[in-house]
Design a protein around this motif. Sequence first.
Motif, PDB file in Angstrom:
ATOM      1  N   ARG A  74      10.193 -38.404  32.047  1.00  0.00           N
ATOM      2  CA  ARG A  74      10.173 -37.712  30.748  1.00  0.00           C
ATOM      3  C   ARG A  74       9.229 -38.366  29.751  1.00  0.00           C
ATOM      4  N   LYS A  75       9.092 -39.695  29.827  1.00  0.00           N
ATOM      5  CA  LYS A  75       8.175 -40.372  28.906  1.00  0.00           C
ATOM      6  C   LYS A  75       6.747 -39.892  29.136  1.00  0.00           C
ATOM      7  N   GLU A  76       6.368 -39.809  30.393  1.00  0.00           N
ATOM      8  CA  GLU A  76       5.034 -39.325  30.744  1.00  0.00           C
ATOM      9  C   GLU A  76       4.870 -37.856  30.337  1.00  0.00           C
ATOM     10  N   ALA A  77       5.917 -37.084  30.487  1.00  0.00           N
ATOM     11  CA  ALA A  77       5.856 -35.653  30.177  1.00  0.00           C
ATOM     12  C   ALA A  77       5.608 -35.388  28.697  1.00  0.00           C
ATOM     13  N   LYS A  78       6.008 -36.326  27.833  1.00  0.00           N
ATOM     14  CA  LYS A  78       5.831 -36.142  26.391  1.00  0.00           C
ATOM     15  C   LYS A  78       4.364 -36.027  25.999  1.00  0.00           C
ATOM     16  N   THR A  79       3.486 -36.633  26.798  1.00  0.00           N
ATOM     17  CA  THR A  79       2.063 -36.643  26.445  1.00  0.00           C
ATOM     18  C   THR A  79       1.264 -35.592  27.200  1.00  0.00           C
ATOM     19  N   GLN A  80       1.918 -34.765  27.973  1.00  0.00           N
ATOM     20  CA  GLN A  80       1.231 -33.789  28.813  1.00  0.00           C
ATOM     21  C   GLN A  80       1.175 -32.413  28.149  1.00  0.00           C
TER      22      GLN A  80
ATOM     23  N   ASP B 260      19.252 -30.714  30.011  1.00  0.00           N
ATOM     24  CA  ASP B 260      19.786 -31.940  29.398  1.00  0.00           C
ATOM     25  C   ASP B 260      21.294 -31.901  29.362  1.00  0.00           C
TER      26      ASP B 260
ATOM     27  N   LEU C 135      12.987 -29.428  32.867  1.00  0.00           N
ATOM     28  CA  LEU C 135      13.159 -30.687  32.150  1.00  0.00           C
ATOM     29  C   LEU C 135      14.558 -31.228  32.384  1.00  0.00           C
TER      30      LEU C 135
END
Length: 123
Positions: free
Chosen positions: A105-111, A123, A84
């Motif tokens: 990262r936005k897409e990763a939040k829903t995976q 980070d 990440l």
Amino acid sequence: MSLQINNINHFQSGQQIQKQISKPNKFKEYLTNEINEKLHLKISKHAHERLSQRHITISETEWSHIENKIYEASQLGVKDSLVLLNEAALIINTQNNTVITAMDRKEAKTQIFTNINGTIIMD
């Protein structure tokens, strides 16, 4: 005369010692090259397309840091890792040092991530 022979023998011994010293240096160089080769990440065609489609850019410094962390993870037995970053999420196979896929990262939040056994948060 025996004094000269001793000096010659001493000189020859010095050459032998020098040869013995240079062999470990070659071995050390070989090991260094092998380790460096293992540190370089490859990017799969799929991951390359994902990075391009999503306009994800990762700096050389970040790649270098990722490579080092992936090497550490592989030493701990991690086979597939979720990495990440601030702007991206990568799935990396540590056995063959290959980035398998990438997303922002936005897409990763829903995976839901499966088949990973390690996570590296950078980070």
